[in-house]
Write a protein that holds these residues in place. Structure first.
Motif, PDB file in Angstrom:
ATOM      1  N   MET A 131     -34.234  21.640  -0.710  1.00 43.82           N
ATOM      2  CA  MET A 131     -32.993  21.611  -1.447  1.00 43.82           C
ATOM      3  C   MET A 131     -32.267  22.956  -1.331  1.00 43.82           C
ATOM      4  O   MET A 131     -31.092  22.985  -1.070  1.00 43.82           O
ATOM      5  CB  MET A 131     -33.291  21.263  -2.913  1.00 43.82           C
ATOM      6  CG  MET A 131     -32.104  21.347  -3.811  1.00 43.82           C
ATOM      7  SD  MET A 131     -31.206  19.811  -3.754  1.00 43.82           S
ATOM      8  CE  MET A 131     -30.153  20.011  -5.119  1.00 43.82           C
ATOM      9  N   ALA A 132     -32.984  24.036  -1.513  1.00 40.98           N
ATOM     10  CA  ALA A 132     -32.351  25.353  -1.495  1.00 40.98           C
ATOM     11  C   ALA A 132     -31.693  25.651  -0.160  1.00 40.98           C
ATOM     12  O   ALA A 132     -30.705  26.366  -0.107  1.00 40.98           O
ATOM     13  CB  ALA A 132     -33.374  26.433  -1.821  1.00 40.98           C
ATOM     14  N   ASP A 136     -27.004  28.181  -2.595  1.00 43.83           N
ATOM     15  CA  ASP A 136     -27.749  29.034  -3.535  1.00 43.83           C
ATOM     16  C   ASP A 136     -28.257  30.317  -2.906  1.00 43.83           C
ATOM     17  O   ASP A 136     -28.326  31.352  -3.565  1.00 43.83           O
ATOM     18  CB  ASP A 136     -28.936  28.268  -4.134  1.00 43.83           C
ATOM     19  CG  ASP A 136     -28.502  27.105  -5.008  1.00 43.83           C
ATOM     20  OD1 ASP A 136     -27.314  27.038  -5.378  1.00 43.83           O
ATOM     21  OD2 ASP A 136     -29.365  26.257  -5.309  1.00 43.83           O
ATOM     22  N   LEU A 137     -28.615  30.275  -1.641  1.00 44.09           N
ATOM     23  CA  LEU A 137     -29.185  31.444  -0.977  1.00 44.09           C
ATOM     24  C   LEU A 137     -28.229  32.075   0.026  1.00 44.09           C
ATOM     25  O   LEU A 137     -28.616  32.988   0.752  1.00 44.09           O
ATOM     26  CB  LEU A 137     -30.493  31.065  -0.268  1.00 44.09           C
ATOM     27  CG  LEU A 137     -31.598  30.521  -1.167  1.00 44.09           C
ATOM     28  CD1 LEU A 137     -32.806  30.094  -0.330  1.00 44.09           C
ATOM     29  CD2 LEU A 137     -32.009  31.546  -2.205  1.00 44.09           C
ATOM     30  N   ALA A 138     -26.991  31.621   0.058  1.00 39.54           N
ATOM     31  CA  ALA A 138     -26.013  32.143   1.014  1.00 39.54           C
ATOM     32  C   ALA A 138     -25.879  33.655   0.876  1.00 39.54           C
ATOM     33  O   ALA A 138     -25.751  34.187  -0.225  1.00 39.54           O
ATOM     34  CB  ALA A 138     -24.665  31.471   0.795  1.00 39.54           C
ATOM     35  N   THR A 148     -31.089  37.628   1.825  1.00 42.07           N
ATOM     36  CA  THR A 148     -32.272  37.674   2.691  1.00 42.07           C
ATOM     37  C   THR A 148     -33.475  37.576   1.781  1.00 42.07           C
ATOM     38  O   THR A 148     -33.601  38.350   0.836  1.00 42.07           O
ATOM     39  CB  THR A 148     -32.334  38.997   3.478  1.00 42.07           C
ATOM     40  OG1 THR A 148     -31.152  39.106   4.274  1.00 42.07           O
ATOM     41  CG2 THR A 148     -33.561  39.052   4.354  1.00 42.07           C
ATOM     42  N   ILE A 149     -34.338  36.612   2.060  1.00 43.57           N
ATOM     43  CA  ILE A 149     -35.541  36.481   1.245  1.00 43.57           C
ATOM     44  C   ILE A 149     -36.771  36.553   2.140  1.00 43.57           C
ATOM     45  O   ILE A 149     -36.762  36.075   3.261  1.00 43.57           O
ATOM     46  CB  ILE A 149     -35.567  35.171   0.426  1.00 43.57           C
ATOM     47  CG1 ILE A 149     -35.348  33.956   1.320  1.00 43.57           C
ATOM     48  CG2 ILE A 149     -34.573  35.200  -0.694  1.00 43.57           C
ATOM     49  CD1 ILE A 149     -35.559  32.639   0.628  1.00 43.57           C
ATOM     50  N   ASP A 163     -45.270  35.841  -3.694  1.00 39.24           N
ATOM     51  CA  ASP A 163     -44.376  35.725  -4.848  1.00 39.24           C
ATOM     52  C   ASP A 163     -43.930  34.290  -5.133  1.00 39.24           C
ATOM     53  O   ASP A 163     -43.151  34.051  -6.045  1.00 39.24           O
ATOM     54  CB  ASP A 163     -43.164  36.623  -4.674  1.00 39.24           C
ATOM     55  CG  ASP A 163     -42.254  36.173  -3.540  1.00 39.24           C
ATOM     56  OD1 ASP A 163     -42.602  35.196  -2.848  1.00 39.24           O
ATOM     57  OD2 ASP A 163     -41.203  36.798  -3.346  1.00 39.24           O
ATOM     58  N   GLY A 164     -44.402  33.322  -4.345  1.00 40.75           N
ATOM     59  CA  GLY A 164     -44.046  31.929  -4.578  1.00 40.75           C
ATOM     60  C   GLY A 164     -42.688  31.520  -4.044  1.00 40.75           C
ATOM     61  O   GLY A 164     -42.218  30.421  -4.342  1.00 40.75           O
TER      62      GLY A 164
END
Length: 106
Positions: free
Chosen positions: A1-2, A7-9, A12-13, A81-82
């Motif tokens: 979904m993310a 939501d993450l635009a 950087t993760i 960190d999940g």
């Protein structure tokens, strides 16, 4: 979904699993799945680079890959960190289960 939303635009993760494991733990899990002993033997960066060169990699690539492996062995990818579980909406697959699934698919 993310990954299908904004939501993450622009962010950087670092995507880590729920549990970090060592090469020794990987060998133990592989041994359990295969039903025979599997051991991990640590080698130096120079030994790994030499082995990679002997397998056909050029010196620069061998040194690069050996350096990455060394960083991983020292915990460079041990983040837990999940983030991955949040992205996929469920807990990550445990190591032993992933190995079993991989073996079953071949």
């Amino acid at each position: 979904m993310a990954l299908t939303t904004d939501d993450l635009a622009g962010r950087t993760i670092e995507v880590g699993g729920d549990v970090a494991w060592t090469y020794d733990e990987l060998a133990a899990a592989a041994g359990e799945v295969l039903g025979r002993p599997v051991t991990y033997t640590a080698v130096t960066v120079d030994q790994l680079a030499a082995g990679l060169e002997a397998a056909g990699l050029d010196a620069g690539t061998a040194a690069f890959v050996a350096g990455i492996d060394d960083a991983i062995a020292r915990g460079a990818l041990s983040q837990t960190d999940g983030a991955l579980a949040r992205i996929i909406g469920r807990p990550t697959t445990p190591l032993i289960d992933g190995l079993r699934e991989g073996l079953a698919s071949h």
